[in-house]
Design an enzyme around this catalytic site. Structure first.
Site, mmCIF file in Angstrom:
data_model
loop_
_atom_site.group_PDB
_atom_site.id
_atom_site.type_symbol
_atom_site.label_atom_id
_atom_site.label_comp_id
_atom_site.label_asym_id
_atom_site.label_seq_id
_atom_site.Cartn_x
_atom_site.Cartn_y
_atom_site.Cartn_z
ATOM 1 N N SER A 16 0.804 -1.228 0.000
ATOM 2 C CA SER A 16 0.000 0.000 0.000
ATOM 3 C C SER A 16 0.830 1.268 0.000
ATOM 4 O O SER A 16 0.397 2.304 -0.487
ATOM 5 C CB SER A 16 -0.926 0.003 1.221
ATOM 6 N N ASP A 66 -2.459 -9.022 9.170
ATOM 7 C CA ASP A 66 -1.087 -9.041 9.688
ATOM 8 C C ASP A 66 -0.317 -10.217 9.080
ATOM 9 O O ASP A 66 -0.680 -11.371 9.308
ATOM 10 C CB ASP A 66 -1.151 -9.186 11.214
ATOM 11 N N VAL A 67 0.757 -9.918 8.336
ATOM 12 C CA VAL A 67 1.529 -11.016 7.741
ATOM 13 C C VAL A 67 2.170 -11.901 8.807
ATOM 14 O O VAL A 67 2.528 -13.046 8.531
ATOM 15 C CB VAL A 67 2.632 -10.537 6.756
ATOM 16 N N ASN A 93 7.335 -8.111 0.915
ATOM 17 C CA ASN A 93 7.899 -6.781 1.129
ATOM 18 C C ASN A 93 7.537 -6.193 2.493
ATOM 19 O O ASN A 93 8.282 -5.366 3.019
ATOM 20 C CB ASN A 93 7.397 -5.855 0.011
ATOM 21 N N SER A 145 17.474 -6.420 3.255
ATOM 22 C CA SER A 145 18.044 -5.091 3.507
ATOM 23 C C SER A 145 19.561 -5.227 3.587
ATOM 24 O O SER A 145 20.072 -6.298 3.937
ATOM 25 C CB SER A 145 17.524 -4.559 4.843
ATOM 26 N N TYR A 158 16.100 -6.141 13.585
ATOM 27 C CA TYR A 158 15.819 -5.972 12.151
ATOM 28 C C TYR A 158 16.854 -6.715 11.301
ATOM 29 O O TYR A 158 16.502 -7.433 10.356
ATOM 30 C CB TYR A 158 15.833 -4.473 11.847
ATOM 31 N N ALA A 160 18.702 -9.250 12.186
ATOM 32 C CA ALA A 160 18.509 -10.701 12.343
ATOM 33 C C ALA A 160 17.364 -11.173 11.460
ATOM 34 O O ALA A 160 17.464 -12.211 10.788
ATOM 35 C CB ALA A 160 18.228 -11.034 13.810
ATOM 36 N N LYS A 162 16.255 -9.806 8.720
ATOM 37 C CA LYS A 162 16.567 -9.671 7.297
ATOM 38 C C LYS A 162 17.658 -10.655 6.854
ATOM 39 O O LYS A 162 17.675 -11.094 5.698
ATOM 40 C CB LYS A 162 16.989 -8.223 6.990
ATOM 41 N N ILE A 191 16.442 3.980 1.344
ATOM 42 C CA ILE A 191 15.426 4.385 0.371
ATOM 43 C C ILE A 191 14.444 5.344 1.037
ATOM 44 O O ILE A 191 13.997 5.097 2.167
ATOM 45 C CB ILE A 191 14.651 3.143 -0.153
#
Ligand code: NDP
Length: 250
Positions: A16, A66-67, A93, A145, A158, A160, A162, A191
């Site tokens: 989104s 929620d994924v 993503n 990332s 984060y 760990a 990724k 980004i």
């Protein structure tokens, strides 16, 4: 208009806003029908769906959930089966951060980031790959990332998640190659999105100074690579981790 993905059906989690939105639009502009998922921002999702329809994804739609909840992945797979009669492209993503030095990091902060970024991708792959196996064709692109490749202070949770996503993707690529399903990882650097808008002016300057190209990237820079990896132009590429980072990781 180019039509690399004419007739293909795609799902983009966290599609989104930000990078996911740019990916969804890039896939649609190549001719794919796109389902986006999101967790809370109804307005952004509705706008992206409208933009996808304008970009020729006439059946574009959104699914809220929620994924990090494995039931949601089952719901997404059922939606794809019913509405798209299958799926060709999965882009994992959706992702979050919750930064802090690891010595003071609370269980909840570590667990929630891993649950969303890593478990979420695993659930989606587990539920959606069977649809790809049936047709002996599939393309999975997982958004990791630079932090997952090199680590980053303040982002142990984060990084760990990724790095784990890379291991998951490489193992899956080896299991799925025989079924003609390709799995690749894109590792963006810095980004410009809502995620990085949280940073102060000083942090932004420091981040840009460390980038070889001396500037932050745009969501579209990432989306171009994802659209390529999803297409037949990348038919012989699997199990790769490709950075889109302006040279940050070199
Ligand atoms: P944004 O914060 O801009 O957008 C995040 C998207 O993910 C939104 O669509 C959001 O939905 C959705 N989302 C968040 N949590 C969940 C969840 N639990 N379940 C379902 N959907 C969820 O992020 P970016 O576009 O910046 O990042 C996209 C991906 O790229 C992430 O995986 C991130 O880690 C990665 N990345 C980003 C970098 C950057 O510099 N921006 C660098 C490297 C990697 P909603 O709109 O409803 O909130």
């Amino acid at each position: 208009m180019s039509s690399n993905l004419e007739g293909k059906r795609a799902i983009v989690t966290g599609g989104s806003r930000g990078i996911g939105r740019a990916i969804a639009l890039a896939l649609a502009s190549e001719g794919a029908e796109v389902l986006i998922t999101y967790i809370g921002n109804d307005e952004a999702a509705a706008k992206t769906v409208a933009d996808l329809k304008n970009a020729s994804s006439s059946k574009a739609s959104s699914l809220k959930g929620d994924v990090g909840n494995s039931e949601f992945a089952k719901e997404a797979a059922a939606w794809l089966k019913e509405n798209f009669d299958g799926v060709d492209i999965l882009v994992n993503n959706a992702g979050i951060t919750n930064d802090g030095i690891f010595m003071r990091m609370k269980d909840e902060s570590f667990d929630s980031v891993v649950q969303t970024n890593l478990n979420g991708a695993f659930y989606m792959m587990r539920e959606i790959v069977p649809l790809m196996v049936k047709q002996r064709d599939g393309r999975i692109i997982n958004i990791s990332s630079v932090a997952g490749v090199k680590g980053n202070p303040g982002q142990a949770n984060y990084s760990a998640s990724k790095a784990g996503l890379i291991g998951l993707s490489l193992s899956a690529s080896k299991e799925l190659g025989v079924r003609n399903i390709r799995v690749n990882v894109v590792a963006p650097g810095f980004i410009k999105t809502d995620m990085t808008a949280k940073l102060s002016e000083k942090q932004l300057e420091q981040s840009e100074a460390a980038i070889t190209l001396k500037r932050a990237g745009e969501a579209e820079d990432v989306a171009e690579l994802v659209a390529f990896l999803a297409s037949d132009k990348a038919a012989y590429i699997t199990g790769q981790v490709i950075a889109v980072d302006g040279g940050l990781a070199i």
